[in-house]
Design an enzyme around this catalytic site. Structure first.
Site, short mmCIF file in Angstrom:
data_model
loop_
_atom_site.label_atom_id
_atom_site.label_comp_id
_atom_site.label_asym_id
_atom_site.label_seq_id
_atom_site.Cartn_x
_atom_site.Cartn_y
_atom_site.Cartn_z
N HIS A 15 6.14 1.02 1.05
CA HIS A 15 7.10 1.78 0.87
C HIS A 15 7.42 2.59 2.43
O HIS A 15 8.08 3.58 2.51
CB HIS A 15 6.97 2.96 -0.18
N ASN A 16 6.71 2.23 3.47
CA ASN A 16 6.51 2.96 4.80
C ASN A 16 7.90 1.94 5.47
O ASN A 16 7.76 0.79 5.96
CB ASN A 16 5.57 2.74 5.25
N GLY A 18 8.65 2.32 8.60
CA GLY A 18 7.90 1.62 10.03
C GLY A 18 7.46 0.35 10.02
O GLY A 18 7.47 -0.61 10.75
N LYS A 19 6.58 0.33 8.70
CA LYS A 19 5.72 -0.87 8.68
C LYS A 19 6.58 -2.11 8.27
O LYS A 19 6.74 -3.32 8.75
CB LYS A 19 4.79 -0.84 7.60
N ASP A 75 -2.65 -2.41 4.66
CA ASP A 75 -3.40 -0.98 4.51
C ASP A 75 -3.82 -0.77 6.14
O ASP A 75 -4.50 -1.63 6.62
CB ASP A 75 -4.24 -0.75 3.61
N PHE A 162 6.28 4.91 14.60
CA PHE A 162 6.03 5.67 13.27
C PHE A 162 4.61 6.45 13.50
O PHE A 162 3.88 5.90 14.31
CB PHE A 162 6.43 4.93 12.20
N LYS A 185 5.72 -3.01 21.45
CA LYS A 185 4.33 -2.76 20.54
C LYS A 185 4.04 -4.00 19.70
O LYS A 185 2.92 -4.34 19.46
CB LYS A 185 4.78 -1.52 19.53
N ARG A 191 -1.20 -4.69 13.82
CA ARG A 191 -0.57 -5.44 12.67
C ARG A 191 -0.28 -6.96 13.11
O ARG A 191 -0.17 -7.93 12.57
CB ARG A 191 0.94 -4.61 12.31
P1 ITT Z 1 2.37 1.82 2.15
O1 ITT Z 1 1.11 2.24 1.46
O2 ITT Z 1 3.46 1.94 1.22
O3 ITT Z 1 2.40 0.62 2.99
P2 ITT Z 1 1.65 4.00 3.85
O4 ITT Z 1 2.14 4.74 4.90
O5 ITT Z 1 1.22 5.07 2.58
O6 ITT Z 1 2.79 3.02 3.32
P3 ITT Z 1 -1.03 3.40 4.54
O7 ITT Z 1 -1.52 3.90 3.05
O8 ITT Z 1 -1.47 2.09 4.82
O9 ITT Z 1 0.47 3.26 4.17
O10 ITT Z 1 -1.19 4.61 5.50
C1 ITT Z 1 -1.34 3.91 6.82
C2 ITT Z 1 -0.85 5.14 7.64
O11 ITT Z 1 -1.39 5.00 8.99
C3 ITT Z 1 0.62 5.13 8.05
O12 ITT Z 1 1.16 6.23 7.06
C4 ITT Z 1 0.71 5.80 9.51
O13 ITT Z 1 0.58 7.20 9.49
C5 ITT Z 1 -0.64 5.14 10.15
N1 ITT Z 1 -0.51 3.83 10.75
C6 ITT Z 1 -0.79 2.88 10.37
N2 ITT Z 1 -0.17 1.98 11.16
C7 ITT Z 1 0.46 2.73 12.07
C8 ITT Z 1 1.08 2.26 13.49
O14 ITT Z 1 1.27 1.05 13.74
N3 ITT Z 1 1.56 3.21 14.11
C9 ITT Z 1 1.17 4.53 13.74
N4 ITT Z 1 0.93 4.93 12.86
C10 ITT Z 1 0.31 3.98 11.85
#
Ligand code: ITT
Length: 206
Positions: A15-16, A18-19, A75, A162, A185, A191
């Protein structure tokens, strides 16, 4: 034995936004229709595990079960050496319910300064970690993990990316992930490295 991905459709179980954008870019070369957990209206499962692997599994299996399709979850988080690996799996939680990463980045900088006397004296090494889980509705999964090491800066820099990107400078570079353009990036990120491992195991290019 590992399983190759051969289906025409894949749920990107995040649900993110950026990801999602980064995972879409990584999967861009593959002949597969992508649908996000958000598009399908899937609920966000509670991430109750203490490891990246555990939480990636929860998210991928929840989406695969609910949709009847294979699902890919990430994750991830930022592990700071000077904070004994925090925020780590709690990286999203540090941003609070409003998902505001300004205060989360400020907390990282503040906690390092408090622990070491000042930010300048702190151990500023950190690494982003990405764990990818590809799960099928029958319960099979494939799981990979990769890291991108770097150094933290005190003042956030750059509008791109993000999460914690504006305070993270990957090793070998001068710009933060927030200053790099997305393709830059994506060329070196945690990732991307994790996806490379998954690709070798599961994905056949078009
Ligand atoms: P989903 O579970 O829905 O995928 P989320 O944001 O809750 O979304 P996570 O539980 O995996 O995902 O949390 C990972 C957090 O770590 C994310 O919210 C970012 O703040 C940080 N993060 C992960 N990858 C990152 C990246 O490439 N750049 C910056 N911050 C990152």
């Amino acid at each position: 034995m590992s399983r190759r991905f051969t289906e025409p459709k894949l749920v990107v179980a995040t649900h993110n936004k950026g990801k999602l954008a980064e995972l879409r870019a990584l999967l861009g070369d593959y002949p597969v229709e992508l649908v996000s957990a958000g598009d399908l209206g899937l609920p966000e499962p509670e991430e109750t595990e203490a490891t990246f692997e555990g939480n990636a599994r929860i998210k991928a299996h929840a989406a695969a079960r609910a949709s009847g399709l294979p699902a890919l979850a990430d994750d991830s988080g930022m592990a700071c050496a000077g904070l004994d690996g925090a925020p780590g799996v709690y990286s999203a939680d540090w941003a609070g319910p409003g998902k505001d990463f300004g205060p989360a980045m400020a907390r990282v900088v503040r906690e390092l300064a408090e622990r070491f006397g000042s930010f300048a004296e702190a151990d500023r090494a950190a690494a982003f970690v990405s764990c990818l889980c590809l799960a099928w509705p029958d319960g099979h999964d494939e799981i990979v993990l990769a890291r991108s090491p770097g150094q933290l800066v005190e003042a956030p820099r750059g509008p791109n990316g993000f999460g914690y990107d504006p305070i993270f400078v990957p090793d070998g570079f001068g710009q933060t992930f927030g200053e790099m353009d997305p393709a830059q990036k994506n060329a070196i990120s945690h990732r991307t490295r994790a996806f490379q491992l998954l690709k070798e195991r599961c994905f056949t290019p078009a």
